[in-house]
Design a protein around this motif. Sequence first.
Motif, mmCIF file in Angstrom:
data_model
loop_
_atom_site.group_PDB
_atom_site.id
_atom_site.type_symbol
_atom_site.label_atom_id
_atom_site.label_comp_id
_atom_site.label_asym_id
_atom_site.label_seq_id
_atom_site.Cartn_x
_atom_site.Cartn_y
_atom_site.Cartn_z
ATOM 1 N N GLN A 94 -0.089 3.133 9.425
ATOM 2 C CA GLN A 94 -1.021 2.563 8.212
ATOM 3 C C GLN A 94 -2.180 3.103 8.355
ATOM 4 O OE1 GLN A 94 -0.511 -1.477 7.425
ATOM 5 N NE2 GLN A 94 1.486 -1.761 8.383
ATOM 6 N N ARG A 95 -2.811 3.580 6.660
ATOM 7 C CA ARG A 95 -4.270 3.873 6.915
ATOM 8 C C ARG A 95 -5.134 2.792 6.788
ATOM 9 N NH1 ARG A 95 -4.973 5.562 0.436
ATOM 10 N NH2 ARG A 95 -3.838 3.629 -0.579
ATOM 11 N N ASP A 118 0.806 -1.255 0.040
ATOM 12 C CA ASP A 118 -0.045 0.072 0.127
ATOM 13 C C ASP A 118 0.959 1.393 -0.002
ATOM 14 O OD1 ASP A 118 -2.360 1.559 -0.131
ATOM 15 O OD2 ASP A 118 -2.385 1.455 2.237
ATOM 16 N N THR A 119 1.018 1.750 -1.057
ATOM 17 C CA THR A 119 1.881 2.927 -1.177
ATOM 18 C C THR A 119 1.035 4.055 -1.542
ATOM 19 O OG1 THR A 119 3.567 1.668 -2.040
ATOM 20 C CG2 THR A 119 3.857 3.896 -2.707
ATOM 21 N N TRP A 120 0.948 5.124 -0.935
ATOM 22 C CA TRP A 120 0.102 6.076 -0.984
ATOM 23 C C TRP A 120 0.514 7.616 -0.548
ATOM 24 C CZ3 TRP A 120 0.200 3.946 3.692
ATOM 25 C CH2 TRP A 120 -0.190 4.694 4.727
ATOM 26 N N PHE A 121 -0.176 8.567 -1.190
ATOM 27 C CA PHE A 121 0.326 9.785 -1.207
ATOM 28 C C PHE A 121 -0.963 10.638 -0.632
ATOM 29 C CE2 PHE A 121 0.941 14.203 -2.781
ATOM 30 C CZ PHE A 121 2.160 14.400 -2.361
ATOM 31 N N ASP A 122 -0.993 11.289 0.561
ATOM 32 C CA ASP A 122 -2.190 11.673 0.957
ATOM 33 C C ASP A 122 -2.195 12.878 1.637
ATOM 34 O OD1 ASP A 122 -4.784 11.711 1.376
ATOM 35 O OD2 ASP A 122 -4.767 9.842 2.920
ATOM 36 N N THR A 123 -3.228 13.643 1.955
ATOM 37 C CA THR A 123 -3.307 14.873 2.820
ATOM 38 C C THR A 123 -4.061 14.721 3.771
ATOM 39 O OG1 THR A 123 -4.990 15.614 1.546
ATOM 40 C CG2 THR A 123 -3.061 16.195 0.465
ATOM 41 N N LEU A 180 -11.547 -1.022 -2.287
ATOM 42 C CA LEU A 180 -10.834 -0.322 -2.918
ATOM 43 C C LEU A 180 -9.809 0.677 -2.220
ATOM 44 C CD1 LEU A 180 -9.528 -0.522 -5.924
ATOM 45 C CD2 LEU A 180 -11.033 1.512 -6.395
ATOM 46 N N ASP A 181 -10.703 1.555 -1.844
ATOM 47 C CA ASP A 181 -10.185 2.840 -0.918
ATOM 48 C C ASP A 181 -11.181 3.491 -0.004
ATOM 49 O OD1 ASP A 181 -8.789 4.867 0.268
ATOM 50 O OD2 ASP A 181 -8.172 5.938 -1.611
ATOM 51 N N PRO A 182 -11.369 2.763 1.210
ATOM 52 C CA PRO A 182 -12.531 2.964 2.051
ATOM 53 C C PRO A 182 -12.486 4.615 2.486
ATOM 54 C CG PRO A 182 -10.705 1.956 3.314
ATOM 55 C CD PRO A 182 -10.291 1.690 1.831
ATOM 56 N N GLY A 183 -11.494 5.290 2.323
ATOM 57 C CA GLY A 183 -11.215 7.049 2.700
ATOM 58 C C GLY A 183 -11.575 6.840 4.017
ATOM 59 N N PHE A 228 -7.357 2.264 -18.043
ATOM 60 C CA PHE A 228 -7.741 2.299 -16.603
ATOM 61 C C PHE A 228 -8.729 3.524 -16.452
ATOM 62 C CE2 PHE A 228 -3.173 0.773 -16.892
ATOM 63 C CZ PHE A 228 -3.258 -0.127 -15.924
ATOM 64 N N ASN A 229 -9.491 3.250 -15.349
ATOM 65 C CA ASN A 229 -10.306 4.668 -14.937
ATOM 66 C C ASN A 229 -10.033 5.009 -13.476
ATOM 67 O OD1 ASN A 229 -11.831 4.106 -17.282
ATOM 68 N ND2 ASN A 229 -13.182 2.622 -16.315
ATOM 69 N N ALA A 230 -9.911 6.316 -13.413
ATOM 70 C CA ALA A 230 -9.504 6.826 -12.061
ATOM 71 C C ALA A 230 -10.803 6.565 -10.999
ATOM 72 C CB ALA A 230 -9.098 8.162 -12.158
ATOM 73 N N ALA A 231 -10.384 5.733 -10.068
ATOM 74 C CA ALA A 231 -11.674 5.847 -9.139
ATOM 75 C C ALA A 231 -12.109 7.012 -8.234
ATOM 76 C CB ALA A 231 -11.008 4.696 -7.982
ATOM 77 N N PRO A 232 -13.415 7.202 -8.488
ATOM 78 C CA PRO A 232 -13.805 8.691 -7.859
ATOM 79 C C PRO A 232 -13.057 8.963 -6.409
ATOM 80 C CG PRO A 232 -15.713 7.234 -8.511
ATOM 81 C CD PRO A 232 -14.489 6.352 -8.620
ATOM 82 N N PRO A 233 -12.803 9.990 -6.075
ATOM 83 C CA PRO A 233 -12.276 10.211 -4.779
ATOM 84 C C PRO A 233 -13.002 9.812 -3.612
ATOM 85 C CG PRO A 233 -12.320 12.252 -6.222
ATOM 86 C CD PRO A 233 -12.927 11.164 -7.124
ATOM 87 N N PRO A 234 -12.394 9.348 -2.545
ATOM 88 C CA PRO A 234 -13.083 8.895 -1.449
ATOM 89 C C PRO A 234 -13.810 9.835 -0.646
ATOM 90 C CG PRO A 234 -10.827 8.462 -1.156
ATOM 91 C CD PRO A 234 -11.014 9.007 -2.528
ATOM 92 N N VAL A 235 -14.891 9.618 -0.023
ATOM 93 C CA VAL A 235 -15.261 10.617 0.883
ATOM 94 C C VAL A 235 -14.306 11.136 1.983
ATOM 95 C CG1 VAL A 235 -17.508 9.805 0.649
ATOM 96 C CG2 VAL A 235 -16.209 8.981 2.633
#
Lengths: 479, 533
Positions: free
Chosen positions: A259-260, A171-176, A310-313, B175-182
Motif C-alpha cells: 500500500q502507498r 484506495d485505488t490508484w494508478f501510479d508510476t 488527500l494525496d501526500p505523494g 470537480f477540480n483535479a488536485a495539483p500533482p503531488p510532489v
Amino acid sequence: MELARLTVNPYTLDDSDVSMTYVDNRRYTMRDISDLETRMDKIEEITTLNMLELETATLEVLDSAGVNRLKVGLTADNFTDHSQSLRGAIDYRASTDVFNRELRPSFVANSSELVYDSDASNSVSLIGDTVYPLYEEVVYASNTQASSATPVNAFNLGVTIGHIKMSPSTDTWFDTVRLPAKIVDGGTKLDPSNTSLWNDWGFNWSGVQADSLKPGYSETKTSKNGRTTSTVTSTIVKSETVITSMSDEVLYETSIQYQRERFIFFKAQGLRPNTRYFPFYDEIDISDFVQTGSGKFQYFAAQATNSDYLDPGDKYINQTEFPPTLGGKTETIISDANGTIEGIIFIPNKDAIKFLTGTRQFTLIDISELNRINATSYASADFVSTGTMQHYQEDIKHTRRHAIQTTIQTTQDPNYNNSSGGDNEHRPGGDNYYSYDNGEIGGTTPHNEANAENFGPPQQRPAGLGRPSAPSWGPDAEV
Amino acid sequence: MSSTSELIQPIAQTFKVNQVSGIYITKIGIYFASKAEDADYPVQLSIRPTVNGVPHSSKIIENSVSFKAASDITVSTTATTETIFNFEEPVYLEGGKDFAICIQSNALGNAYKVWTAKLGDFKLGSTTERLQTDPYSGIFFKSANGRVFEADQTRDLTFKVYRANFLNTNSLVRFNAAPPPVKSLTNNPFLFASNDATVTVAHPNHGFQVNDVVHISSDSSGLDSATSINGIFGSSILGSRAITHIDGTGYKFEMDSAADSSVFGGGNSILATQQYIIDSFKPNIEILQPQGTNHRMVAGLTTSKSFGGDETAYGSLPKHATANKTDTFLNSPAVIATAVRDTALTRSSYTIDLELISKTSYAAPSVDLQRASVISVHNIIDNPDSAATNGFNVPLNYVPETVTNFGSSLAKHISIPVLLAEPATGIKVLVDVNRPKGTNFDLFYKVLDAGGDISIEDTDWIEASKVEPNSNHNTLPIDTNYNVFREYKYIIGGTYQGDLAPFTTYQIKIVMRSTSSTDVPRFKALRTIALGT
C-alpha cells in the motif's frame, strides 16, 4: 439429435443381424469453447504474420535489367509484441499497441484525484463522501401501531462489538515508479573542439589512458621538419561530466504489492465508554501511526485540493510514525463517554513496516494483543487498497569529457642549410605562435624581426591543417 | 456493502422496496418504551439485506449503521414520539428487494425496549380495541441467543422509514483535479557545471514550460538551506525557481551562485513539484446510477505546449464532452498544473462538470467522492533540432540521431539486428504509416560489413531516403483519417543494384517526430528485405 445408426439385415434371425454405428456428436463444454477461442486467436495472429512475411517474400525488387533481385533475407513485424524490437537498447523509446498492432511513441500515465467544488456546483449537496441532487425527506414505510414493548438485548451479550466508519474506505490508484537510472559508463573522451586537427598529433596522448587525465595535465611533443621545429603543448583546461539521457520507458506493469502512504480518517462507535483501546492494522500494532487527539474524523471528499490528507505523494515517505507536523501519534487511545473514538491513521510504506495491498482489516480492541476471545470490546472495518504501477527507467550515459587547448610554437633554424633537404619552400620566417581557442583558429604570425631580411617580409597565410600553408595566399596577405 | 462474520443477530423488522429504481433512505424513526442509564451502552441501528426473507447473518448495507446514546433517546410511553436514527449519508436500497432494520445494544437487564404491535393484542392504551390485522406486511425477527433469528409472524416493529424525495432540478457537480503531488527525484538529480549558476535537473516528464516555477524541496533527511554541495548552499537551490530551458528529460534553472565543478549532486531526498500533460484522459468516477436515471459529463481544460509546438500554454479550451471511464482524445495538449499555476489562473486547470439527471423522485444518480480520479496520458514525443527554429525544440543536450545510441529524440523504434547468412548490398524497407498533421518520421539504418571486426552497436546510423510515395514527404497530404495507413518505401543502396559494401548485419531505426504531443505517427507492418547484387 441423431445418436446412432442401426442396420437391420433382412430376415433378422438374431441380434447378429443388427449392427449399430454411433454418431460422433461432439458436446463442447464452455471450457472447450474457451480453448478453441484461444487457439483461434493464435491461428489468426500467426496467419496475419505469415501473410505479411509471404507478401514481403513475394515482393518484386527489380534490377536495371528487369530481373528480380536476390533476396538475401527478410523480416516482417506486425507489432503484436516486442520480439523484433531492440527493447534492451539504451535509447529505445517506443510502445506497441498490441490490440491494434501498431507502433507508437512511448507514453506516461498519471492519476489525479478529483475534488468536489461546492461553490461551482448547483442543486446538489455533499453528504458524507457522496454528492446527491437536492431532495426532501418523506415517509416511505411505517407502522405506527403499538401494543407491547420488546427488549432490544434479550440475550444479554457480554461482548461489545462496535462499528468503524473509514473515509476513504478504499484506495485505488494508478501510479508510476521510476527505477534508479541506469548509468551507462561512456568512458572518458577528449574534446578537441578547443584545438585543431594537426595531423592528429596535437592531441595524441601517446601512452596515457584517457581515464587518468585530469585538468592541468599537459603533454609536450616536439617535431622537426627541415628548418622548422614545432613544439605542441596540449593541456587539459577543464573537465566536465556530460549527461545524456538516452531512454525513458515503461519496463513493465505490475499490481502494486504494498500500500502507498495514505491518511485514513476513522470513527468508531458503539465501544465501551471511557476504555483504552489498541489499534491494529492487518494484525500489526500500529499505535505509532494513529492520531486521535487533534485528529478528528473528516470526510475524504471534504479535503481541499492542496490537503496533505488527500494525496501526500512522497512528502512523508521517510516518516517512521504519524507525522509530528500533523500532530504526531497518540500515546493512549481512550474512548469517550459515548463509546466513540475518532482519529486519523497514517499508512506507512517503509521497509520496517508496510502493508500488502488488497483487503486489510483495521481493528480497535480493548486489550494489547489482537485476541478477540480475551477481549470485551472491539470493532473492525476493512480497507481495500489496489494499485497498478508502471515501472519506468531512464538510461543515462555518463561521459567524462576533457577539453584540450593546444598551443603550438614553431621556430625556424636560421642556420639550416637548404641543401641538407627538408622544407625548401620559401615560407615566412620568425617564431610563429598559434593559439587555438574555442575552436577558432585565432592564429597570429609574430614576425621575427631578426630574421626578417633572410626570409622576406612577414606574410599571413591560411592556416590549413594548423600550419602555414604552401603558397596559397589570401588577398592582401602581404604586409 | 460491508461484510463481517462477527455480527450478532438482534431484533429486526423487514420491509420491501417496491420501486424499480430503488430508493435512498435517509433516517429511521424508532419508538422506545424504556432506555438505559445515560452512561450505559448506546443503541445501534443498521440495515441488512435479506436472504429468503431472513436478515442476512453477516452483511450490513454500507453506511447504514447509526448509533444513539441513551441520553439522546426519547422514551414515549404512548408510542407517539419517535427517536430518529439519522444515517450519515442516504442509503441506497435496490428495488424489488426486502431489507431488515436491525436494532441492538450491549446494555444489560432489558434496559432498552422498543414498541411493537402484536396481532390480537390490545392497542396501546386501549382495552376496547385489539389489533385485528397484521400491522405491517414485513416480518419481525428476534433471537434468544444472538446467533439465530426467529421469525414472529404476529408481531411488527413500530417504526418509520424516511426516504429522499428528489426534486429533479438541474443538478451539476463540479470537480477540480488536485495539483500533482510532489515528486521524489532520482538520486543526485542535479547536474552542476563548473563556474556556472545554471543547474540541470533530471526530472523526466515534468510537464513544465519555460518560465514556469518549480518548487524544489527536500525531506527532513536530506538537503537543507545550510548544506553545501559543490560550493553551493542548499538555500541557493531550494525553493521556487523559474525554469529557463526544458526537454523531456528535465529542465534548467538559475541558482543563486555558481558551482565549483561539474558534478552530479543533491542526494536522494529531493522533491519537486510537477505537472501532468494531457493528450488523452479518462475520468474514473464512481457514479451510482439507478434505473431511470442518467448523467452527462464535460471537461474544462487548460492548454499546454508541446516541445516543438506553437501552442500557447495556460489558455482555456472550450468545454470538451467526455464520458466516464472512457478515453477522450484531445486535439492539442492540456495540463493539470501546480497549485501555484492554478492560483495564477484563478481557476483549476482541469475540471469536470457532471450533470445528474433523473426522471423519478425516488432515485437519482449519486457520486462517491472517495473514488473520483482522472487518468491523464501523455505521448512522449518531440521535434528536436540543434538550434531553435519554428516547429522544433532544442533539447538540453542535442545529439543527432546519426550518433549511435545517443540521439536525443524522445520517440524512436529500433529493430533487432538482422544477421544474414549471405552478404547483401542493399535493403528495401516498407512500412505503413498514419501520419497526422504536424508529425513526421525518419528512417535510419546501419550495416556491418561482412567480415567487419567491430560491433554493430558501435556503428553510426545513416539516414535513408524515401523513394515512395515521395522523397519529400512534407508535400504529402496528411492523414486526417485515423484508420488510414499509407505505405512508405525505401530502397537503401540504390534502386537497381546495391551499392553498399557487402554486409551481413543490418538494423533499422524509426525516429518519430511531432510538433504536437496529441498527434503522433503510428506504424504498422514493418517489412525489410536484404537485397543481393
